[in-house]
Write a protein that holds these residues in place. Structure first.
Motif, PDB file in Angstrom:
ATOM      1  N   HIS A  45      55.881 -25.546  14.802  1.00 24.05           N
ATOM      2  CA  HIS A  45      54.999 -24.857  15.740  1.00 24.05           C
ATOM      3  C   HIS A  45      55.236 -23.349  15.717  1.00 24.05           C
ATOM      4  O   HIS A  45      54.289 -22.559  15.671  1.00 24.05           O
ATOM      5  N   ARG A  46      56.494 -22.958  15.728  1.00 21.37           N
ATOM      6  CA  ARG A  46      56.811 -21.536  15.765  1.00 21.37           C
ATOM      7  C   ARG A  46      56.411 -20.827  14.466  1.00 21.37           C
ATOM      8  O   ARG A  46      55.775 -19.772  14.484  1.00 21.37           O
ATOM      9  N   SER A  47      56.769 -21.436  13.326  1.00 23.13           N
ATOM     10  CA  SER A  47      56.456 -20.825  12.032  1.00 23.13           C
ATOM     11  C   SER A  47      54.948 -20.772  11.798  1.00 23.13           C
ATOM     12  O   SER A  47      54.421 -19.760  11.316  1.00 23.13           O
ATOM     13  N   ALA A  48      54.269 -21.850  12.135  1.00 24.70           N
ATOM     14  CA  ALA A  48      52.818 -21.896  11.951  1.00 24.70           C
ATOM     15  C   ALA A  48      52.135 -20.829  12.793  1.00 24.70           C
ATOM     16  O   ALA A  48      51.244 -20.108  12.314  1.00 24.70           O
ATOM     17  N   ALA A  49      52.535 -20.715  14.053  1.00 28.50           N
ATOM     18  CA  ALA A  49      51.919 -19.732  14.939  1.00 28.50           C
ATOM     19  C   ALA A  49      52.147 -18.311  14.438  1.00 28.50           C
ATOM     20  O   ALA A  49      51.232 -17.473  14.463  1.00 28.50           O
ATOM     21  N   GLN A  50      53.353 -18.021  13.971  1.00 26.27           N
ATOM     22  CA  GLN A  50      53.658 -16.679  13.471  1.00 26.27           C
ATOM     23  C   GLN A  50      52.831 -16.350  12.233  1.00 26.27           C
ATOM     24  O   GLN A  50      52.286 -15.248  12.108  1.00 26.27           O
ATOM     25  N   TRP A  51      52.741 -17.310  11.323  1.00 28.10           N
ATOM     26  CA  TRP A  51      51.985 -17.073  10.087  1.00 28.10           C
ATOM     27  C   TRP A  51      50.498 -16.903  10.384  1.00 28.10           C
ATOM     28  O   TRP A  51      49.836 -16.000   9.850  1.00 28.10           O
ATOM     29  N   ALA A  85      50.147 -24.805  20.370  1.00 25.93           N
ATOM     30  CA  ALA A  85      51.008 -23.926  19.579  1.00 25.93           C
ATOM     31  C   ALA A  85      50.213 -22.981  18.692  1.00 25.93           C
ATOM     32  O   ALA A  85      50.612 -21.828  18.486  1.00 25.93           O
ATOM     33  N   VAL A  86      49.087 -23.436  18.147  1.00 26.55           N
ATOM     34  CA  VAL A  86      48.388 -22.642  17.123  1.00 26.55           C
ATOM     35  C   VAL A  86      47.120 -21.950  17.594  1.00 26.55           C
ATOM     36  O   VAL A  86      46.705 -20.957  16.981  1.00 26.55           O
ATOM     37  N   PRO A  88      46.413 -19.872  20.050  1.00 26.09           N
ATOM     38  CA  PRO A  88      46.475 -18.427  20.334  1.00 26.09           C
ATOM     39  C   PRO A  88      46.320 -17.566  19.082  1.00 26.09           C
ATOM     40  O   PRO A  88      45.948 -16.393  19.178  1.00 26.09           O
ATOM     41  N   ALA A  89      46.594 -18.127  17.899  1.00 25.04           N
ATOM     42  CA  ALA A  89      46.477 -17.390  16.639  1.00 25.04           C
ATOM     43  C   ALA A  89      45.095 -17.533  16.009  1.00 25.04           C
ATOM     44  O   ALA A  89      44.860 -17.018  14.915  1.00 25.04           O
ATOM     45  N   ALA A  90      44.196 -18.211  16.674  1.00 30.20           N
ATOM     46  CA  ALA A  90      42.787 -18.311  16.258  1.00 30.20           C
ATOM     47  C   ALA A  90      42.587 -18.786  14.825  1.00 30.20           C
ATOM     48  O   ALA A  90      42.009 -18.074  13.997  1.00 30.20           O
ATOM     49  N   PRO A  91      43.014 -19.990  14.488  1.00 30.48           N
ATOM     50  CA  PRO A  91      42.702 -20.510  13.142  1.00 30.48           C
ATOM     51  C   PRO A  91      41.202 -20.717  13.003  1.00 30.48           C
ATOM     52  O   PRO A  91      40.489 -20.921  13.996  1.00 30.48           O
ATOM     53  N   GLU A  92      40.716 -20.647  11.744  1.00 29.10           N
ATOM     54  CA  GLU A  92      39.279 -20.846  11.524  1.00 29.10           C
ATOM     55  C   GLU A  92      38.852 -22.274  11.839  1.00 29.10           C
ATOM     56  O   GLU A  92      37.707 -22.505  12.226  1.00 29.10           O
ATOM     57  N   GLY A  93      39.746 -23.214  11.634  1.00 31.88           N
ATOM     58  CA  GLY A  93      39.352 -24.593  11.870  1.00 31.88           C
ATOM     59  C   GLY A  93      40.531 -25.516  12.061  1.00 31.88           C
ATOM     60  O   GLY A  93      41.676 -25.174  11.756  1.00 31.88           O
ATOM     61  N   ILE A  94      40.227 -26.698  12.562  1.00 30.45           N
ATOM     62  CA  ILE A  94      41.225 -27.745  12.812  1.00 30.45           C
ATOM     63  C   ILE A  94      40.824 -28.983  12.029  1.00 30.45           C
ATOM     64  O   ILE A  94      39.678 -29.445  12.110  1.00 30.45           O
TER      65      ILE A  94
END
Length: 312
Positions: A45-51, A85-86, A88-94
């Motif tokens: 969760h932490r690494s994914a969010a940071q990246w 977890a992710v 807040p980093a606004a991924p394009e999709g899930i």
């Protein structure tokens, strides 16, 4: 932007995430599901969010690369934590594995909407890609994605490995390396449904990442059948997939010729081009081929090209 290669990267591996920018994948899928063991979830969760956050703020190398996240399935009970977890980093999709049907898409969409609102993300900006295959019932009713289409639905994918588990079989390919039996049927249903809904269709990954020739055959066949892209399980697969899904020079030449011919003769519905009869369906396919190569169709330019085609 192209969406040919979808590289799956473990969310708990900072090293692999960092390296993912340099391999040429069109889409990086940060995985919080299959490749992340239970004890690695917090790190994941932490690494994914940071990246993802670095990509959101325009980190070097991320400009031309889409960022998606594969969360855990609904059945796992972990998917809401993944989203929290992710998002807040606004991924394009899930990507939603083991999707049971359009109801799951609606439930996921509702949860995503709350995260978008709280994190200043444009409403409905986050897309959804369900993955079929883990449930025979879900595959039998795949057409319901058309009957109950959702605005966030970006496409459909299928999982050969999940299908194997659901059916209790290990062998999913035939002796020639193609999909056999039920796997071929499921694949076709997903592909046809995606095209019927004007959505992307993603091919299941080729799991033997050391077999480059086998991957190339599989990727070329996927493109020939109408898939828009393919999952990659290893960075070494990305270049092969990108090549397979890129239009060949002769295809681009033929597409330009067809576009030029119709630009010069807009009143015609069918005509002879390059020794064969073509119609408006061929024109649509030609435009699609040019779009795959990021070539914008300039009607004026094509009219100038058309002068070459006209008899003196």
């Amino acid at each position: 932007m192209k969406y040919r290669s979808w590289l799956i990267v473990p969310g708990n591996s900072e090293k692999r995430l960092a390296l993912s920018h340099g391999v040429g994948a069109d889409v990086v899928v940060v995985d919080l599901a299959d490749t992340v063991p239970g004890e690695g979830r917090e790190i994941g969760h932490r690494s994914a969010a940071q990246w993802l956050m670095a990509g959101r703020h325009g980190a070097a190398g991320a400009r031309h690369q889409a960022r998606w996240v594969r969360i855990n399935s609904f059945e796992s009970g972990l998917w809401r934590e993944d989203l929290a977890a992710v998002m807040p980093a606004a991924p394009e999709g899930i990507i939603l594995p083991a999707a049971a049907g359009p109801e799951a898409v609606r439930e996921l969409a509702s949860e995503i909407y709350g995260h978008e609102e709280r994190n200043g993300i444009a409403a409905s900006a986050t897309r959804i890609m369900p993955v079929l295959g883990a449930s025979a019932r879900a595959v039998l009713h795949v057409g319901r994605y058309l009957d109950s289409a959702h605005q966030r639905l970006d496409g459909l994918a299928w999982s050969a490995s999940a299908l194997g588990v659901a059916l209790g079989v290990a062998q999913r390919r035939d002796r020639q390396g193609g999909w056999g039996g039920v796997a071929a049927h499921v694949r076709a249903q997903v592909l046809l449904t995606a095209h019927a809904g004007a959505m992307r269709a993603l091919e299941a990954p080729f799991e033997d990442f050391e077999d480059e020739a086998g991957l190339e055959r599989a990727a070329l066949q996927a493109r020939a059948d109408g898939f828009s892209g393919m999952f990659a399980v290893h960075p070494a697969q990305v270049a092969v997939i990108n090549r397979a899904f890129a239009p060949r020079p002769q295809d681009l030449g033929a597409a330009r010729e067809i576009v030029a011919a119709f630009a010069a003769n807009p009143h015609l519905g069918t005509m002879a081009v390059g020794g064969r009869m073509v119609d408006r369906a061929h024109l649509a396919l030609a435009r699609h081929t040019l779009a795959q190569a990021d070539l914008v169709v300039d009607v004026g330019e094509e009219l100038r090209r058309a002068a070459i085609l006209r008899p003196a």
